[in-house]
Write a protein that holds these residues in place. Structure first.
Motif: not given
Length: 237
Positions: A3-11, A34-40, A42-47, A68-72
């Motif tokens: 997961c990542w955030t684009s230059q125009n701040n879309k997740q 998937i364009k995610t409207n919620l913050s990244h 862990g629980n949101n990503l799992a959904k 990757d090694n991100a904590s979420n």
């Protein structure tokens, strides 16, 4: 998955599936972006991940997950284990694997940061030449006059998220060194970024030192063959 955030701040969240088909041929397919409207979290990503698994009917076929090694991602994996246990699926948190390519990327970027002022100069020179047909032409003509076999090559500009593109940029710059030096001595815009003989030597050593890491990254980026078996040999090389 990543997961990542684009230059125009879309997740966004991207998911790729890998498996062996009935003929024992390795397969891979990009499942969803998937364009995610919620913050990244862990629980949101799992959904989101569970929704994709259900949509493709593969919820009971997931054996392992690589991130990757991100904590979420740790929180996401714990949520996915609870989901798997509740639905009698195969996945277990112990089958969460960290992306070795990402680990190499972090290591190499940390090492390259010590040379950031010099690399920034190389980047500025390459950008300036690449976006100017006139400068590109002058460099090529100068190199051809020196019978340089690299005369037809162009400058490369690196990408922030790919350390090996920085290696490629520096390597190409060393190949075009004579042309770059000529432009820096003849072009007021480039003269303040001139690279000394000592700095060129350092850049050439950098290319040599990081070549094994680039080779390892390319091996680990394969899709059509298993890569987990290469990790220990790569560590020991």
């Amino acid at each position: 998955m990543d997961c990542w955030t684009s230059q125009n701040n879309k997740q966004y969240l991207g998911i790729t599936a890998h498996w062996i088909d009935r003929k024992w041929v390795a397969q891979s397919v990009f499942l969803d972006l998937i364009k995610t409207n919620l913050s990244h979290t862990g629980n949101n990503l799992a959904k989101h991940v569970i929704t994709v698994f259900d949509d493709f009917g593969i919820s009971k076929k997931i054996l392992s997950i690589t991130t990757d090694n991100a904590s979420n991602n740790e929180t996401m994996i714990q949520s996915l284990q609870l989901w798997a246990e509740h639905n009698n699926n195969l996945f277990k948190a112990e089958n969460h694997y960290r992306c070795m390519g990402h680990v190499l990327n972090l290591c190499c970027n940390a090492a390259l940061s010590s040379l950031e002022p010099l690399i920034c100069n190389v980047r500025t020179i390459c950008k300036t030449i690449k976006k100017s047909p006139e400068r590109t032409r002058k460099m090529e003509e100068h190199l051809r006059g020196l019978d340089n076999p690299m005369a037809s090559l162009s400058c490369i500009v690196d990408v922030k998220t790919r350390w090996n593109s920085t290696h490629d940029m520096v390597h190409r710059a060393t190949q075009l060194k004579q042309g770059i030096n000529f432009l820096c001595s003849d072009d007021k815009k480039l003269s303040k970024f001139s690279i000394t003989t000592k700095q060129w030597k350092l850049l050439e050593q950098l290319v040599f030192l990081f070549q094994p890491f680039k080779d390892a990254t390319q091996i680990l980026s394969g899709e059509k063959y298993p890569t987990i078996c290469t990790i220990i040999p790569i560590y020991n090389t």
